[in-house]
Scaffold this motif. Structure first.
Motif, short mmCIF file in Angstrom:
data_model
loop_
_atom_site.label_atom_id
_atom_site.label_comp_id
_atom_site.label_asym_id
_atom_site.label_seq_id
_atom_site.Cartn_x
_atom_site.Cartn_y
_atom_site.Cartn_z
N HIS A 19 102.72 -16.06 -45.46
CA HIS A 19 102.61 -15.46 -44.14
C HIS A 19 101.18 -15.58 -43.61
O HIS A 19 100.97 -15.87 -42.43
N ALA A 101 113.85 -16.26 -46.10
CA ALA A 101 114.36 -15.51 -44.94
C ALA A 101 115.06 -14.21 -45.33
O ALA A 101 115.01 -13.24 -44.58
N ALA A 102 115.68 -14.18 -46.49
CA ALA A 102 116.36 -12.95 -46.92
C ALA A 102 115.36 -11.81 -47.09
O ALA A 102 115.69 -10.66 -46.85
N GLN A 103 114.13 -12.15 -47.48
CA GLN A 103 113.10 -11.12 -47.67
C GLN A 103 112.26 -10.90 -46.41
O GLN A 103 111.88 -9.78 -46.11
N ASN A 104 111.95 -11.98 -45.69
CA ASN A 104 110.99 -11.85 -44.59
C ASN A 104 111.62 -11.92 -43.19
O ASN A 104 110.91 -11.81 -42.20
N LYS A 105 112.92 -12.17 -43.10
CA LYS A 105 113.65 -12.26 -41.83
C LYS A 105 113.17 -13.42 -40.95
O LYS A 105 113.50 -13.50 -39.78
N MET A 106 112.38 -14.32 -41.50
CA MET A 106 111.86 -15.46 -40.74
C MET A 106 112.72 -16.68 -41.03
O MET A 106 112.45 -17.46 -41.94
N THR A 107 113.78 -16.83 -40.26
CA THR A 107 114.69 -17.98 -40.40
C THR A 107 114.01 -19.22 -39.83
O THR A 107 112.95 -19.14 -39.21
N ASN A 110 113.62 -18.63 -36.14
CA ASN A 110 112.53 -17.70 -35.83
C ASN A 110 111.17 -18.37 -35.99
O ASN A 110 110.26 -18.18 -35.18
#
Length: 135
Positions: A19, A101-107, A110
Protein backbone atom coordinates in the motif's frame (compact mmCIF):
# COMPACT_ATOMS: atom_id res chain seq x y z
CA UNK A 1 11.39 6.82 -8.09
CA UNK A 2 14.64 8.52 -9.00
CA UNK A 3 15.85 5.09 -10.14
CA UNK A 4 12.99 4.93 -12.66
CA UNK A 5 13.76 8.45 -13.82
CA UNK A 6 17.33 7.34 -14.58
CA UNK A 7 15.98 4.41 -16.63
CA UNK A 8 16.60 1.76 -13.98
CA UNK A 9 14.24 -0.70 -12.37
CA UNK A 10 12.81 -1.06 -8.89
CA UNK A 11 12.28 -4.33 -7.08
CA UNK A 12 9.82 -4.56 -4.21
CA UNK A 13 10.23 -7.42 -1.78
CA UNK A 14 7.17 -9.31 -0.53
CA UNK A 15 7.84 -8.03 3.00
CA UNK A 16 7.30 -4.39 1.99
CA UNK A 17 3.90 -2.79 2.52
CA UNK A 18 2.42 -2.75 -0.98
CA UNK A 19 0.00 0.00 0.00
CA UNK A 20 2.86 2.36 0.80
CA UNK A 21 4.64 1.45 -2.43
CA UNK A 22 1.44 1.95 -4.45
CA UNK A 23 0.78 5.30 -2.79
CA UNK A 24 4.32 6.53 -3.51
CA UNK A 25 3.94 5.45 -7.13
CA UNK A 26 0.57 7.22 -7.38
CA UNK A 27 2.06 10.46 -6.01
CA UNK A 28 5.01 10.19 -8.40
CA UNK A 29 2.62 9.66 -11.33
CA UNK A 30 0.52 12.65 -10.27
CA UNK A 31 3.60 14.89 -10.15
CA UNK A 32 4.71 14.06 -13.70
CA UNK A 33 4.32 16.94 -16.15
CA UNK A 34 1.38 16.32 -18.50
CA UNK A 35 3.64 15.64 -21.51
CA UNK A 36 5.55 12.99 -19.52
CA UNK A 37 2.50 11.06 -18.31
CA UNK A 38 2.95 7.35 -18.94
CA UNK A 39 0.07 7.22 -21.41
CA UNK A 40 0.48 10.72 -22.88
CA UNK A 41 -0.80 10.75 -26.44
CA UNK A 42 -3.05 7.73 -25.93
CA UNK A 43 -6.71 8.39 -26.63
CA UNK A 44 -8.42 7.39 -23.39
CA UNK A 45 -11.85 6.60 -24.91
CA UNK A 46 -10.33 4.44 -27.65
CA UNK A 47 -8.18 2.58 -25.11
CA UNK A 48 -11.19 1.91 -22.86
CA UNK A 49 -13.22 0.73 -25.87
CA UNK A 50 -10.48 -1.72 -26.91
CA UNK A 51 -10.10 -3.14 -23.39
CA UNK A 52 -13.89 -3.27 -23.03
CA UNK A 53 -14.12 -5.58 -26.05
CA UNK A 54 -11.98 -8.20 -24.31
CA UNK A 55 -13.62 -11.26 -22.75
CA UNK A 56 -14.11 -10.78 -19.03
CA UNK A 57 -15.06 -14.27 -17.85
CA UNK A 58 -12.53 -16.29 -15.89
CA UNK A 59 -13.37 -19.26 -18.15
CA UNK A 60 -11.89 -17.39 -21.09
CA UNK A 61 -8.65 -16.30 -19.38
CA UNK A 62 -6.41 -17.33 -22.30
CA UNK A 63 -8.44 -15.26 -24.77
CA UNK A 64 -8.30 -12.34 -22.36
CA UNK A 65 -4.50 -12.62 -22.11
CA UNK A 66 -4.13 -12.79 -25.90
CA UNK A 67 -6.47 -9.81 -26.24
CA UNK A 68 -4.53 -7.82 -23.66
CA UNK A 69 -1.31 -8.59 -25.52
CA UNK A 70 -2.97 -7.29 -28.71
CA UNK A 71 -4.05 -4.05 -27.01
CA UNK A 72 -1.07 -3.50 -24.73
CA UNK A 73 1.70 -4.73 -27.03
CA UNK A 74 1.59 -1.80 -29.46
CA UNK A 75 0.93 0.60 -26.60
CA UNK A 76 4.02 -0.57 -24.69
CA UNK A 77 6.11 -0.50 -27.87
CA UNK A 78 5.18 3.16 -28.38
CA UNK A 79 6.40 4.20 -24.91
CA UNK A 80 9.91 5.31 -24.00
CA UNK A 81 12.08 2.86 -22.01
CA UNK A 82 11.40 4.89 -18.83
CA UNK A 83 7.67 4.84 -19.45
CA UNK A 84 7.72 1.08 -20.13
CA UNK A 85 9.69 0.41 -16.93
CA UNK A 86 7.28 2.51 -14.89
CA UNK A 87 4.21 0.89 -16.48
CA UNK A 88 5.58 -2.61 -15.90
CA UNK A 89 6.29 -1.73 -12.26
CA UNK A 90 2.83 -0.22 -11.86
CA UNK A 91 1.15 -3.28 -13.38
CA UNK A 92 3.16 -5.57 -11.09
CA UNK A 93 2.11 -3.56 -8.02
CA UNK A 94 -1.50 -3.70 -9.24
CA UNK A 95 -1.36 -7.48 -9.45
CA UNK A 96 0.02 -7.73 -5.89
CA UNK A 97 -2.51 -5.28 -4.45
CA UNK A 98 -5.49 -6.83 -6.28
CA UNK A 99 -4.28 -10.28 -5.25
CA UNK A 100 -4.99 -9.26 -1.67
CA UNK A 101 -8.46 -7.84 -2.42
CA UNK A 102 -10.10 -10.05 0.19
CA UNK A 103 -8.07 -8.25 2.87
CA UNK A 104 -7.67 -4.76 1.42
CA UNK A 105 -10.86 -4.36 -0.71
CA UNK A 106 -8.65 -3.08 -3.56
CA UNK A 107 -9.86 -5.07 -6.57
CA UNK A 108 -8.38 -4.71 -10.05
CA UNK A 109 -11.15 -2.26 -10.91
CA UNK A 110 -10.60 -0.21 -7.74
CA UNK A 111 -6.86 -0.06 -8.41
CA UNK A 112 -7.50 1.08 -11.98
CA UNK A 113 -9.88 3.81 -10.80
CA UNK A 114 -7.24 5.11 -8.38
CA UNK A 115 -4.33 5.05 -10.82
CA UNK A 116 -5.76 5.74 -14.30
CA UNK A 117 -6.32 9.50 -13.87
CA UNK A 118 -2.58 9.85 -13.26
CA UNK A 119 -1.58 8.01 -16.45
CA UNK A 120 -3.37 10.00 -19.13
CA UNK A 121 -3.07 13.64 -20.10
CA UNK A 122 -5.89 15.56 -18.51
CA UNK A 123 -8.03 17.41 -21.00
CA UNK A 124 -9.96 20.17 -19.29
CA UNK A 125 -12.85 21.72 -21.12
CA UNK A 126 -13.35 25.36 -20.35
CA UNK A 127 -16.84 26.69 -20.19
CA UNK A 128 -17.63 30.29 -19.52
CA UNK A 129 -19.09 30.98 -16.10
CA UNK A 130 -22.85 31.18 -15.88
CA UNK A 131 -24.38 34.57 -15.02
CA UNK A 132 -25.02 33.24 -11.52
CA UNK A 133 -21.31 32.40 -11.08
CA UNK A 134 -20.16 35.82 -12.32
CA UNK A 135 -21.74 37.49 -9.35
Amino acid sequence: MAELERGGTITVSPSEDVHVVANVMKIWLRELPQQDRLLAGVKFARFVDEVGKLPHSSVDAESRRVGLDRVLGPLMASRTPKQRAALEFLLAIGVVVAGQAAQNKMTQANFAVCVAPNLFVVCLLYTSPSPRDRG
